[in-house]
Scaffold this motif. Structure first.
Motif, PDB file in Angstrom:
ATOM      1  N   HIS A   1       0.834  -1.305   0.155  1.00 49.95           N
ATOM      2  CA  HIS A   1      -0.118   0.021   0.038  1.00 49.95           C
ATOM      3  C   HIS A   1       0.879   1.435   0.078  1.00 49.95           C
ATOM      4  O   HIS A   1       0.338   2.562  -0.554  1.00 49.95           O
TER       5      HIS A   1
ATOM      6  N   ALA B   1       2.326   6.902  -1.524  1.00 56.25           N
ATOM      7  CA  ALA B   1       1.295   5.862  -1.819  1.00 56.25           C
ATOM      8  C   ALA B   1       1.324   5.366  -3.016  1.00 56.25           C
ATOM      9  O   ALA B   1       1.512   5.632  -3.949  1.00 56.25           O
TER      10      ALA B   1
ATOM     11  N   ALA C   1      -4.839   4.138  -0.404  1.00 57.66           N
ATOM     12  CA  ALA C   1      -3.578   4.816   0.482  1.00 57.66           C
ATOM     13  C   ALA C   1      -3.462   6.224   0.355  1.00 57.66           C
ATOM     14  O   ALA C   1      -3.405   6.965   1.496  1.00 57.66           O
TER      15      ALA C   1
ATOM     16  N   HIS D   1      -1.764   3.488   9.404  1.00 58.54           N
ATOM     17  CA  HIS D   1      -1.627   2.768   8.347  1.00 58.54           C
ATOM     18  C   HIS D   1      -3.148   2.998   7.772  1.00 58.54           C
ATOM     19  O   HIS D   1      -4.022   2.500   8.319  1.00 58.54           O
TER      20      HIS D   1
END
Length: 321
Positions: free
Chosen positions: A89, A150, A155, A293
């Motif tokens: 991610h 990202a 993300a 996260h």
């Protein structure tokens, strides 16, 4: 090289700046001209104006700088990356000083984006556009330290939102001239583009955006210099450099925002010069970052060591306490 267009116009009645420009430079759309104004590419009577709606009249000297065209899509380049953490991610990169984050005027290649395209291939988020794939925040070219990248769009959206909500915790270490009067403090001064030099930022009470930097004194080197820990509450361009310079404690070796006049030790200055051509790069390092996260929702904390040049600065300072 950027193209500079100069024109003298007579504005008989008060009009918006972007309207005058559209009538003067018909080859550009009004939206393009507004974007150039906001980028600081226009001087009006030798003063940079960044407000397209500003009313002007009388004899006006216009000086418009058109930046170099940028390639529609950056190319992948084999540039070494220091990857601190990686999953499907996101990436955490330890950026070296001297590396530009994304292509722009005068920097069409050799950037972090070019390196990421080579490293990640097609797995970077496209939300930032073709020129900034995966980029959710930036560091100045000569600032070293931790950066988030990202990979996927989910993300990218999450990290961007965390930056917007000021929930990402960013710590920088800065070597500055002089010793702050208070060991801890907050600098709350609005920042905008400098009206005399579009490549610089400045504290501007009226047109500046809210900008807040918290600092803590970590080490004092005699009376000449100190190591500060800085926490960003906002993330304006050059924020730490502008704020610390404004309170009289500019970064060591910063060639743009200088304030070394309070240094009394010639031996100290000579010692820095002995490291190489002085100045080299501002002594600013993105030391620590903490975020959630975007997929697992776990707290992630990363910290990076000082690069060698920052250690050289510290060694010189410890020798001259």
């Amino acid at each position: 090289m950027p193209n500079e267009i100069k024109q003298i116009v007579e504005v008989m009645a008060s009009e918006r700046l972007d309207v005058v420009l559209k009538n003067t430079f018909a080859q550009f759309s009004r939206e393009r001209l507004k974007a150039l104004i906001k980028q600081g590419a226009l001087r009006v009577n030798n003063e940079i104006i960044v407000d397209p709606s500003k009313k002007i009249f009388g004899q006006i000297h216009l000086d418009l700088t058109i930046p170099d065209p940028i390639l529609s899509k950056p190319k992948a380049e084999e540039i070494n990356l220091n990857v601190v953490y990686e999953d499907e991610h996101l990436l955490v990169i330890n950026k070296p000083a001297g590396l530009v984050v994304h292509p722009g005027s005068g920097n069409h290649n050799g950037t972090l984006v070019n390196a990421l395209l080579n490293y990640c291939h097609d797995s970077l988020s496209g939300i930032g556009g073709v020129l900034r794939p995966g980029i959710v925040h930036r560091l100045d070219k000569e600032t070293s330290g931790l950066m988030l990248v990202a990979k996927g769009d989910a993300a990218h959206i999450s990290l961007t939102e965390q930056f917007k909500n000021k929930s990402i915790y960013r710590i920088y270490h800065a070597l500055v001239w002089g010793i702050p009067k208070q060991e801890t403090g907050t600098i709350n001064l609005p920042i905008a583009r400098d009206t005399q030099n579009r490549k610089k930022m400045a504290v501007k009470a009226r047109m500046g955006k809210p900008s807040v930097t918290h600092y803590t004194l970590l080490e004092a080197f005699g009376r000449n210099a100190s190591l500060l820990e800085c926490k960003l509450e906002t993330g304006r361009t050059h924020q730490i450099r502008v704020h610390l310079s404004n309170i009289g404690h500019g970064l060591i070796a910063d060639p743009v925002y200088k304030s070394s006049g309070n240094v009394k030790s010639k031996d100290l200055l000579n010692a820095f010069e002995a490291l190489g051509p002085f100045p080299q790069r501002q002594a600013l390092h993105a030391k620590k970052i903490r975020f959630i996260h975007p997929i697992s929702e776990q707290e992630m904390i990363f910290e990076s060591d000082y690069p060698e040049d920052f250690k050289d600065y510290l060694q010189v300072l410890f020798k001259h306490i």
